[in-house]
Design an enzyme around this catalytic site. Structure first.
Site, PDB file in Angstrom:
ATOM      1  N   ILE A 480      58.063   1.795  37.425  1.00 24.55           N
ATOM      2  CA  ILE A 480      57.222   1.909  36.225  1.00 24.55           C
ATOM      3  C   ILE A 480      55.855   2.500  36.513  1.00 24.55           C
ATOM      4  O   ILE A 480      55.070   2.724  35.585  1.00 24.55           O
ATOM      5  CB  ILE A 480      57.036   0.537  35.538  1.00 24.55           C
ATOM      6  CG1 ILE A 480      56.454  -0.489  36.513  1.00 24.55           C
ATOM      7  CG2 ILE A 480      58.347   0.054  34.941  1.00 24.55           C
ATOM      8  CD1 ILE A 480      56.165  -1.844  35.866  1.00 24.55           C
ATOM      9  N   GLY A 483      50.583   2.442  42.335  1.00 27.25           N
ATOM     10  CA  GLY A 483      49.369   1.671  42.561  1.00 27.25           C
ATOM     11  C   GLY A 483      48.564   2.249  43.699  1.00 27.25           C
ATOM     12  O   GLY A 483      48.863   3.329  44.203  1.00 27.25           O
ATOM     13  N   PHE A 485      48.321   1.303  46.734  1.00 31.61           N
ATOM     14  CA  PHE A 485      48.960   1.384  48.044  1.00 31.61           C
ATOM     15  C   PHE A 485      50.477   1.431  47.966  1.00 31.61           C
ATOM     16  O   PHE A 485      51.165   1.290  48.967  1.00 31.61           O
ATOM     17  CB  PHE A 485      48.510   0.204  48.938  1.00 31.61           C
ATOM     18  CG  PHE A 485      49.271  -1.083  48.725  1.00 31.61           C
ATOM     19  CD1 PHE A 485      50.311  -1.454  49.571  1.00 31.61           C
ATOM     20  CD2 PHE A 485      48.931  -1.933  47.698  1.00 31.61           C
ATOM     21  CE1 PHE A 485      50.989  -2.652  49.386  1.00 31.61           C
ATOM     22  CE2 PHE A 485      49.605  -3.127  47.517  1.00 31.61           C
ATOM     23  CZ  PHE A 485      50.646  -3.489  48.359  1.00 31.61           C
ATOM     24  N   VAL A 488      55.135   0.705  41.853  1.00 38.98           N
ATOM     25  CA  VAL A 488      55.286  -0.501  41.050  1.00 38.98           C
ATOM     26  C   VAL A 488      56.652  -0.474  40.362  1.00 38.98           C
ATOM     27  O   VAL A 488      57.043   0.542  39.768  1.00 38.98           O
ATOM     28  CB  VAL A 488      54.161  -0.611  39.995  1.00 38.98           C
ATOM     29  CG1 VAL A 488      54.281  -1.919  39.225  1.00 38.98           C
ATOM     30  CG2 VAL A 488      52.791  -0.513  40.665  1.00 38.98           C
ATOM     31  N   LYS A 502      54.641  -4.590  43.168  1.00 42.96           N
ATOM     32  CA  LYS A 502      54.077  -3.423  43.843  1.00 42.96           C
ATOM     33  C   LYS A 502      54.498  -3.472  45.312  1.00 42.96           C
ATOM     34  O   LYS A 502      54.202  -4.432  46.032  1.00 42.96           O
ATOM     35  CB  LYS A 502      52.562  -3.416  43.724  1.00 42.96           C
ATOM     36  CG  LYS A 502      51.914  -2.164  44.333  1.00 42.96           C
ATOM     37  CD  LYS A 502      50.397  -2.266  44.410  1.00 42.96           C
ATOM     38  CE  LYS A 502      49.753  -2.287  43.055  1.00 42.96           C
ATOM     39  NZ  LYS A 502      48.274  -2.242  43.140  1.00 42.96           N
ATOM     40  N   ASP A 612      37.881   1.649  41.373  1.00 41.33           N
ATOM     41  CA  ASP A 612      38.897   2.559  40.838  1.00 41.33           C
ATOM     42  C   ASP A 612      39.161   2.267  39.363  1.00 41.33           C
ATOM     43  O   ASP A 612      40.313   2.120  38.939  1.00 41.33           O
ATOM     44  CB  ASP A 612      40.190   2.435  41.648  1.00 41.33           C
ATOM     45  CG  ASP A 612      41.095   3.671  41.489  1.00 41.33           C
ATOM     46  OD1 ASP A 612      40.589   4.713  41.019  1.00 41.33           O
ATOM     47  OD2 ASP A 612      42.281   3.589  41.836  1.00 41.33           O
TER      48      ASP A 612
END
Length: 804
Positions: A480, A483, A485, A488, A502, A612
């Site tokens: 979906i 992320g 790192f 997800v 994640k 972020d």
């Protein structure tokens, strides 16, 4: 009149040469004093009778002048004069725009229940909030515009005659028949003017005429039953009563030189020449006291120094926001008051008058600190016994993450770097009990303040097999998003809970293990200790061999980014996203996200910098409640006031990154404010942070695209065309969001508002939308056009009732 009184009156200044009534200070009912601060031109309001803290009216708006007149509300002209805002004196946060047009207003004059200003370009006096008591506008050349209770007066520039309008206008004007006036002042039911031929003061209105042939003044101001002027050569204030059988003269601030005076009701205030602080006094107390306001702009900035009737305030250009502007002196004498000081912070509290008192207070402070310390120690012991804090269990809870890594050499660098070289990791070993205790107690206290936050259940530790089964072995159809790192996936746990998982990248596309580990540790640490209704809900984690996974609550409606910028073929015309069709929902989502970020900045100790902030990291649950996500890049901010920023290599997403951060490597909480400002512009315009206006064109930032139009008052040119045209209240709300966004994306962090101020503005905007939905208020324009008639978002009847 006694000879002494007559002598003192004859010492007053000669006839005023300036015709401008504009001021950077206003007095309103309450009593409240409002002033334009030097440096940032923000308006602050504070009680004029006690030491309460000053409140910023609207940090996102720069004002040039203000007016109150002793009524229940205050108004201010934005720098440039093309926008007019008003707010209740008792509630400075309830800002309302009254005028937005192409013409520049000046000579702002607020009366007891109306607002007047002069449009020099069109050569007309305009009114707002006057209803049918005042004309919509009156053409002609006018100066020295003033307002009192139910009247407005001005001096005709070609004849020097006084013209008045409103229910009491005729009664006031009759007192100036066949008299040439150079300057007017008004207050209560009367106006006073300085005669052109001899400089004498003549007052009219509110009963019998009160000629003052023996009085010579400059800086004339009028209250309900008094007037004040400034003496030559030292510019100290002298006041006298009006309308009584005898005249009482008094000097409320003997020996203090003032730049100018303002009055309203029974209150008078003067701007001190030496430090630009404000002293106020009433006709009852007669003792001047300082108002708790920051240093004040010493006059209205003008673009042409040739327009100054007298001299220019020395070095006044440093106070004005626009380069080249100056401030005109109000005095035409040859002996100026003491030189104004260089801008500086407000003075510190005075020292105690005697060493004996200081020793006494010191012992009292020692006793208080000792008692508080003893109580805190007792609370700590009770806390340890109740919650098992002193144990060394490896539990991830919302208060203190205890993540002693098995790979210490590889894992702890990310968080440690946030607090500077040589500083221990904030998550340290279990033996750092004193530091953890301090942070524990801080968390308890800040969560009591934060409202929506509360303690949460410990995070669960999953096996890799459990999470693989939940995602059908990380199938592509379960993917979906991305992320900081990893990827997800949507999953379903055996107990039926839907979650988002994640997974740190593995295989040929994987980052170095160190980078993945650092991002995992950072996000796990922050999510373990934070809990807020507008932060993504954290469920658990998996740390198995080289696999690093984080488990969150599933957000049914995905990311804000996907609703603002849907992919082709998704969300077609038959079922458009509610985000695309509702200004109220867009602004509500911004409010939710701002509350989450404010929690990170204001209630985390030390503050947390997300690093972020972007629309793809604002997720929406099934009820369209927004939550901030992805803490993989987050860092601890400076814990002390002495350390203003963190110095480190920039990281984040292009288009959202703070220019100070990626250019100078200066990271502060204001870096998040910049990113959120970009998100606000995305929501308003429907444009990506970086986009191409045409196929094959050059990339354009949404900041460069939207800000010039917003500043020029042409917001309608950049609004997202997919959303319906905002109605009156929604238009005001959208404009408030736009003004806030412009200030969020200023180049220098010090000029950006705090998240708490952004939250307050968005709360006001949402309230306006709710007023619109319930049909409250009425009145005002129905769009964001530019004509002075259609663009005037008038104060509504509901809002006016709160200002009466």
């Amino acid at each position: 009149m006694t000879p002494l009184l007559l002598l003192l009156l004859l010492l007053l200044l000669g006839a005023a040469s300036t015709t401008a009534s504009a001021s950077t200070v206003a007095v309103a009912a309450g009593p409240t004093a409002c002033a334009v601060a030097e440096g940032n031109s923000t308006v602050y309001c504070a009680s004029a009778t006690n030491s309460s803290s000053a409140v910023a009216v609207a940090p996102f708006v720069s004002f040039s002048q203000v007016s109150g007149g002793g009524g229940a509300f205050v108004c201010g002209l934005q720098v440039g004069g093309r926008a007019l805002f008003c707010w209740p004196a008792a509630a400075p946060g309830q800002l309302r725009r009254v005028y937005n047009g192409p013409d520049q207003l000046s000579e702002l004059a607020v009366g007891g229940g109306h607002v007047a200003a002069y449009d020099a370009a069109a050569r007309v006096v305009r009114w707002w909030r006057g209803g049918d008591r005042f004309p919509a506008q009156v053409a002609g050349g006018f100066a020295s515009l003033v307002s009192g209770d139910d009247f407005t007066c001005a001096v005709e520039t070609n004849t020097s005659a006084v013209r008045c309008w409103g229910p009491r206008g005729s009664a006031v004007e009759v007192g100036f028949l066949n008299v040439s006036i150079s300057t007017l002042a008004a207050g209560g039911s009367r106006a006073c003017g300085v005669r052109k031929n001899d400089g004498g003061v003549l007052c009219s209105g509110g009963g019998a005429l009160t000629p003052r042939e023996d009085l010579y003044v400059d800086g004339l101001v009028v209250g309900d039953s008094h007037a004040c002027g400034l003496l030559r050569p030292n510019h100290t204030a002298e006041c006298w009563s009006l309308g009584g059988a005898t005249t009482t003269l008094y000097s409320p601030a003997y020996g203090t030189a003032f730049e100018f005076l303002v009055a309203g009701g029974n209150l008078t205030c003067g701007l001190v020449s030496t430090n630009f602080t404000l002293l106020c006094w009433s006709t009852d107390g007669l003792v001047a006291s300082e108002v708790n306001l920051p240093p004040i702009l010493p006059g209205v900035c003008v673009s042409d120094n040739n327009s100054c009737k007298c001299s220019v305030l020395p070095d006044s250009g440093r106070f004005c926001k626009v380069s080249g502007d100056v401030i005109c002196r109000r005095f035409c004498d040859t002996s100026p008051p003491p030189s104004p000081r260089t801008p500086s912070p407000p003075p510190s509290p005075p020292a105690t008058p005697s060493s004996r008192r200081g020793v006494s207070k010191g012992w009292i402070a020692f006793a208080v600190v000792g008692a508080v310390g003893s109580f805190a120690g007792l609370c700590s012991i009770v806390y340890c016994l109740l919650f098992g804090f002193c144990s060394h269990k490896k539990v991830h809870n919302s208060v203190q993450p205890n993540i002693a890594s098995n790979n210490n050499n590889n894992g702890g660098g990310g968080a440690a770097a946030a607090v500077g070289s040589g500083a221990p990791s904030p998550y340290g070993s279990p033996n750092g009990s004193l530091g953890r205790l301090r942070r524990q107690l801080s968390r308890v206290m800040t969560r009591q303040r934060s409202g929506p936050s509360s303690f949460k259940d410990p995070a669960e530790e999953f096996t890799f097999a459990q999470l693989a089964a939940a995602t059908k072995d990380f199938a592509m159809e379960a993917k979906i998003g991305e992320g900081s790192f990893g990827t997800v996936y949507r999953g379903k746990l055996p107990d039926g809970r839907e979650v988002a998982i994640k997974r740190g990248e593995s295989g040929p596309r994987a980052r170095k293990f160190q980078e993945k580990e650092t991002a995992f540790r950072s996000e796990l640490a922050f999510l373990s200790r934070l809990h807020h209704k507008h932060l993504v809900g954290f469920v658990g984690y998996c740390e198995e061999n080289d696999e690093r996974l984080l488990v969150y609550e599933y957000m049914k409606n995905g990311a804000l980014y996907d609703h603002l910028h849907p992919k082709p073929g998704i969300g077609g015309a038959s079922s458009p996203s509610p985000v695309a069709t509702s200004w109220k929902l867009r602004i509500k989502i911004l409010l939710d996200a701002s509350r989450g970020i404010d929690y990170l900045h204001s209630y985390a100790v030390p503050p947390i910098i997300h690093r972020d902030i972007k629309s793809s990291n604002i997720l929406l649950d099934g009820s369209w409640v927004a939550r901030v996500s992805d803490f993989g890049l987050s860092l601890m901010g400076p814990e002390t006031e002495e350390v203003k920023h963190l110095s480190m290599k920039a990281a984040g997403t292009v288009g959202y990154m703070d220019p100070e951060y990626y250019g100078l490597h200066h990271l502060t909480v204001k870096s998040d404010v910049y990113g959120f400002g970009v998100v606000m512009l995305e929501v308003l315009t429907g444009k990506r942070a970086i986009f191409k206006e045409a196929e094959g064109g050059s990339p354009v930032s949404v900041v460069d695209y939207a800000v010039p139009s917003i500043v020029a008052g042409e917001l309608n040119k950049v609004l997202d065309g997919r959303a319906p045209e905002p109605n009156a209240h929604e238009a005001e709300a959208v404009e408030l969001v736009a003004y806030t966004a412009v200030h969020c994306v200023r180049l220098e962090g010090k000029d950006r508002p705090a998240m708490a101020d952004i939250v307050a503005n968005l709360e006001t905007a949402v309230a306006l939308c709710e007023d619109s939905a319930t049909g409250g208020g009425g009145g005002g324009a129905t769009g964001l056009g530019n004509s002075s008639s259609s663009a005037s978002l008038s104060i509504t009847s509901m809002e006016l009732s709160r200002m009466d």
